[in-house]
Design an enzyme around this catalytic site. Structure first.
Site, PDB file in Angstrom:
ATOM      1  N   ASN A   7       0.868  -1.189   0.000  1.00  0.00           N
ATOM      2  CA  ASN A   7       0.000   0.000   0.000  1.00  0.00           C
ATOM      3  C   ASN A   7       0.903   1.237   0.000  1.00  0.00           C
ATOM      4  OD1 ASN A   7      -1.379   2.266   1.096  1.00  0.00           O
ATOM      5  ND2 ASN A   7      -3.041   0.923   1.710  1.00  0.00           N
ATOM      6  N   ASP A   9      -0.040   4.463  -0.129  1.00  0.00           N
ATOM      7  CA  ASP A   9      -0.708   5.718   0.248  1.00  0.00           C
ATOM      8  C   ASP A   9       0.225   6.695   0.959  1.00  0.00           C
ATOM      9  OD1 ASP A   9      -3.088   4.786  -0.746  1.00  0.00           O
ATOM     10  OD2 ASP A   9      -3.879   4.163   1.198  1.00  0.00           O
ATOM     11  N   ARG A  18       3.710  18.714   1.600  1.00  0.00           N
ATOM     12  CA  ARG A  18       4.381  19.888   1.066  1.00  0.00           C
ATOM     13  C   ARG A  18       3.681  20.476  -0.168  1.00  0.00           C
ATOM     14  NH1 ARG A  18       9.461  22.045   1.573  1.00  0.00           N
ATOM     15  NH2 ARG A  18       8.972  21.542   3.714  1.00  0.00           N
ATOM     16  N   HIS A  50      -5.642   3.641  -1.690  1.00  0.00           N
ATOM     17  CA  HIS A  50      -6.983   3.957  -1.189  1.00  0.00           C
ATOM     18  C   HIS A  50      -7.288   5.393  -1.588  1.00  0.00           C
ATOM     19  CE1 HIS A  50      -9.814   4.272   2.577  1.00  0.00           C
ATOM     20  NE2 HIS A  50     -10.421   4.586   1.449  1.00  0.00           N
ATOM     21  N   ARG A  52      -9.304   8.114  -1.114  1.00  0.00           N
ATOM     22  CA  ARG A  52     -10.302   8.528  -0.111  1.00  0.00           C
ATOM     23  C   ARG A  52     -11.116   9.705  -0.615  1.00  0.00           C
ATOM     24  NH1 ARG A  52      -8.759   6.519   5.344  1.00  0.00           N
ATOM     25  NH2 ARG A  52     -10.597   7.657   5.976  1.00  0.00           N
ATOM     26  N   ARG A  56      -6.860  12.782   0.906  1.00  0.00           N
ATOM     27  CA  ARG A  56      -5.794  13.239   1.793  1.00  0.00           C
ATOM     28  C   ARG A  56      -4.411  12.745   1.369  1.00  0.00           C
ATOM     29  NH1 ARG A  56      -7.209   9.889   7.237  1.00  0.00           N
ATOM     30  NH2 ARG A  56      -9.213  10.897   6.889  1.00  0.00           N
ATOM     31  N   HIS A  57      -4.369  11.630   0.632  1.00  0.00           N
ATOM     32  CA  HIS A  57      -3.031  11.181   0.183  1.00  0.00           C
ATOM     33  C   HIS A  57      -3.029  10.913  -1.328  1.00  0.00           C
ATOM     34  CE1 HIS A  57      -5.018   7.469   1.370  1.00  0.00           C
ATOM     35  NE2 HIS A  57      -4.674   7.540   2.641  1.00  0.00           N
ATOM     36  N   GLU A  77      -8.554   0.388  -3.265  1.00  0.00           N
ATOM     37  CA  GLU A  77      -9.441   0.400  -2.088  1.00  0.00           C
ATOM     38  C   GLU A  77     -10.352   1.604  -2.204  1.00  0.00           C
ATOM     39  OE1 GLU A  77      -7.366   0.717   1.580  1.00  0.00           O
ATOM     40  OE2 GLU A  77      -6.214  -1.093   1.209  1.00  0.00           O
ATOM     41  N   THR A 107      -6.860   6.443  10.026  1.00  0.00           N
ATOM     42  CA  THR A 107      -6.725   5.367   9.057  1.00  0.00           C
ATOM     43  C   THR A 107      -7.983   4.499   9.169  1.00  0.00           C
ATOM     44  OG1 THR A 107      -5.334   3.521   8.326  1.00  0.00           O
ATOM     45  CG2 THR A 107      -5.429   3.922  10.688  1.00  0.00           C
ATOM     46  N   THR A 108      -8.130   3.536   8.242  1.00  0.00           N
ATOM     47  CA  THR A 108      -9.342   2.715   8.247  1.00  0.00           C
ATOM     48  C   THR A 108      -9.446   1.967   9.580  1.00  0.00           C
ATOM     49  OG1 THR A 108      -8.833   2.394   5.923  1.00  0.00           O
ATOM     50  CG2 THR A 108     -10.647   1.108   6.812  1.00  0.00           C
ATOM     51  N   GLU A 158     -10.611  -9.457   2.673  1.00  0.00           N
ATOM     52  CA  GLU A 158      -9.363  -9.069   3.332  1.00  0.00           C
ATOM     53  C   GLU A 158      -9.692  -8.939   4.808  1.00  0.00           C
ATOM     54  OE1 GLU A 158      -7.023  -5.880   1.636  1.00  0.00           O
ATOM     55  OE2 GLU A 158      -6.050  -5.497   3.570  1.00  0.00           O
ATOM     56  N   GLY A 198      -1.892  -2.644   9.955  1.00  0.00           N
ATOM     57  CA  GLY A 198      -1.061  -2.585  11.166  1.00  0.00           C
ATOM     58  C   GLY A 198       0.074  -3.597  11.201  1.00  0.00           C
ATOM     59  N   HIS A 220       1.935   1.276   5.900  1.00  0.00           N
ATOM     60  CA  HIS A 220       2.653   2.273   6.694  1.00  0.00           C
ATOM     61  C   HIS A 220       4.022   1.792   7.150  1.00  0.00           C
ATOM     62  CE1 HIS A 220       3.741   4.724  10.173  1.00  0.00           C
ATOM     63  NE2 HIS A 220       3.107   5.687   9.518  1.00  0.00           N
TER      64      HIS A 220
HETATM   65  N1  PXP Z   1      -5.558  -3.099   3.917  1.00  0.00           N
HETATM   66  C1  PXP Z   1      -6.539  -2.171   3.975  1.00  0.00           C
HETATM   67  C2  PXP Z   1      -7.898  -2.552   3.496  1.00  0.00           C
HETATM   68  C3  PXP Z   1      -6.283  -0.872   4.461  1.00  0.00           C
HETATM   69  O1  PXP Z   1      -7.281   0.043   4.515  1.00  0.00           O
HETATM   70  C4  PXP Z   1      -4.974  -0.540   4.858  1.00  0.00           C
HETATM   71  C5  PXP Z   1      -4.668   0.837   5.351  1.00  0.00           C
HETATM   72  O2  PXP Z   1      -4.939   1.791   4.391  1.00  0.00           O
HETATM   73  C6  PXP Z   1      -3.982  -1.529   4.755  1.00  0.00           C
HETATM   74  C7  PXP Z   1      -4.300  -2.802   4.310  1.00  0.00           C
HETATM   75  C8  PXP Z   1      -2.558  -1.243   5.130  1.00  0.00           C
HETATM   76  O3  PXP Z   1      -2.473  -0.944   6.497  1.00  0.00           O
HETATM   77  P1  PXP Z   1      -1.109  -0.414   7.076  1.00  0.00           P
HETATM   78  O4  PXP Z   1      -0.805   0.882   6.425  1.00  0.00           O
HETATM   79  O5  PXP Z   1      -1.366  -0.296   8.538  1.00  0.00           O
HETATM   80  O6  PXP Z   1      -0.063  -1.455   6.753  1.00  0.00           O
END
Ligand code: PXP
Length: 245
Positions: A7, A9, A18, A50, A52, A56-57, A77, A107-108, A158, A198, A220
């Site tokens: 991911n 994002d 910035r 994602h 959104r 935001r990103h 997403e 975050t989600t 998921e 996470g 992340h």
């Molecule tokens: N899967 C989904 C559906 C998510 O919404 C996210 C966070 O945007 C992730 C995975 C990745 O999560 P993380 O950034 O905590 O690794």
């Protein structure tokens, strides 16, 4: 082999910190698109973004460029809204994952409530099926939600690993047991099992014994780790750039 979806994002989060307002003549950095291609060339199996509602990103233009560069590896997403459905049908990514969206969240925070939204999700999923887009639902490991995914003929779920990921070592087995039971239920219903949220290098190994796991989507922590392992080179490049010849 468990597949890795990255991911990206938070590469865009860094850019937006910035360049939310464009600076004339300056190319905004970092650009998440070449970074996504770098992830794929390093062996990642798919790229997740994602888009959104509050943008935001990741921005529309990023997703459109990703569609041109790696459509067949792209997992979009999105919230289950008519506007996002239109966007997905025009983009035609390999996969769409429906996630809940709440403007105030960082975050989600939880899984999609597929039970409550079954009637609004059904026609959207049908349209995506007709467009040959694989549909995934981001769900808490709750048996009622997995049953709803089966009723909706979603080919993929998921599982939200956030509670597992953030639990203390003593609480983690309880959360793992819920994920395991949800994964077994989904597999029994012929639904592919992905998982994410996470996940970090420090908690991943405890998850690897989850049965039937197809893809882990990680964002992340992977991006944060890239900053740690790549920071030295960045300092060297800037030192070289400021060294008078
Ligand atoms: N899967 C989904 C559906 C998510 O919404 C996210 C966070 O945007 C992730 C995975 C990745 O999560 P993380 O950034 O905590 O690794």
């Amino acid at each position: 082999m468990i597949r890795l979806g990255v991911n990206i994002d938070h590469l865009a989060t860094l850019r937006q910190a910035r360049y939310r307002v464009p600076i004339p003549g300056v190319v905004p950095e970092p650009d998440p698109v070449p970074a996504a291609l770098l992830c794929l060339s390093a062996g990642a199996h798919s790229i997740t973004v994602h888009l959104r509602e509050d943008r935001r990103h990741i921005q529309d233009d990023d997703v459109l460029r990703l569609g041109r560069e790696c459509r067949e590896k792209l997992n979009l997403e999105m919230a289950a809204t008519p506007a996002m459905l239109d966007f997905a049908l025009r983009l035609r990514p390999a996969e769409v994952c429906f996630v809940p969206e709440n403007r105030a969240e960082v975050t989600t925070e939880g899984g999609l409530d597929a039970v409550a939204k079954i009637n609004s999700l059904r026609p959207m999923i049908q349209k995506l099926h007709q467009a040959n887009i694989l549909v995934s639902l981001f769900l808490d490991p709750d048996p009622r939600q997995i049953d709803a995914a089966a009723a909706l003929q979603a080919p993929v779920v998921e599982l939200h690993t956030g509670s597992f990921a953030d639990a203390s070592p003593t609480e983690r087995p309880t959360h793992f047991a819920k994920l395991k039971s949800a994964a077994e239920q989904a597999h029994h219903l012929k639904i592919q099992v992905n998982a994410g949220h996470g996940l970090r290098l420090s908690n991943l190994s405890d998850l690897l014994s989850l049965p039937h796991l197809h893809t882990l989507n990680i964002g992340h922590s992977l991006v944060a780790h890239a900053i740690n392992v790549g920071l030295e080179q960045s300092v060297r490049d800037f030192l070289q750039a400021i060294t008078k010849k």
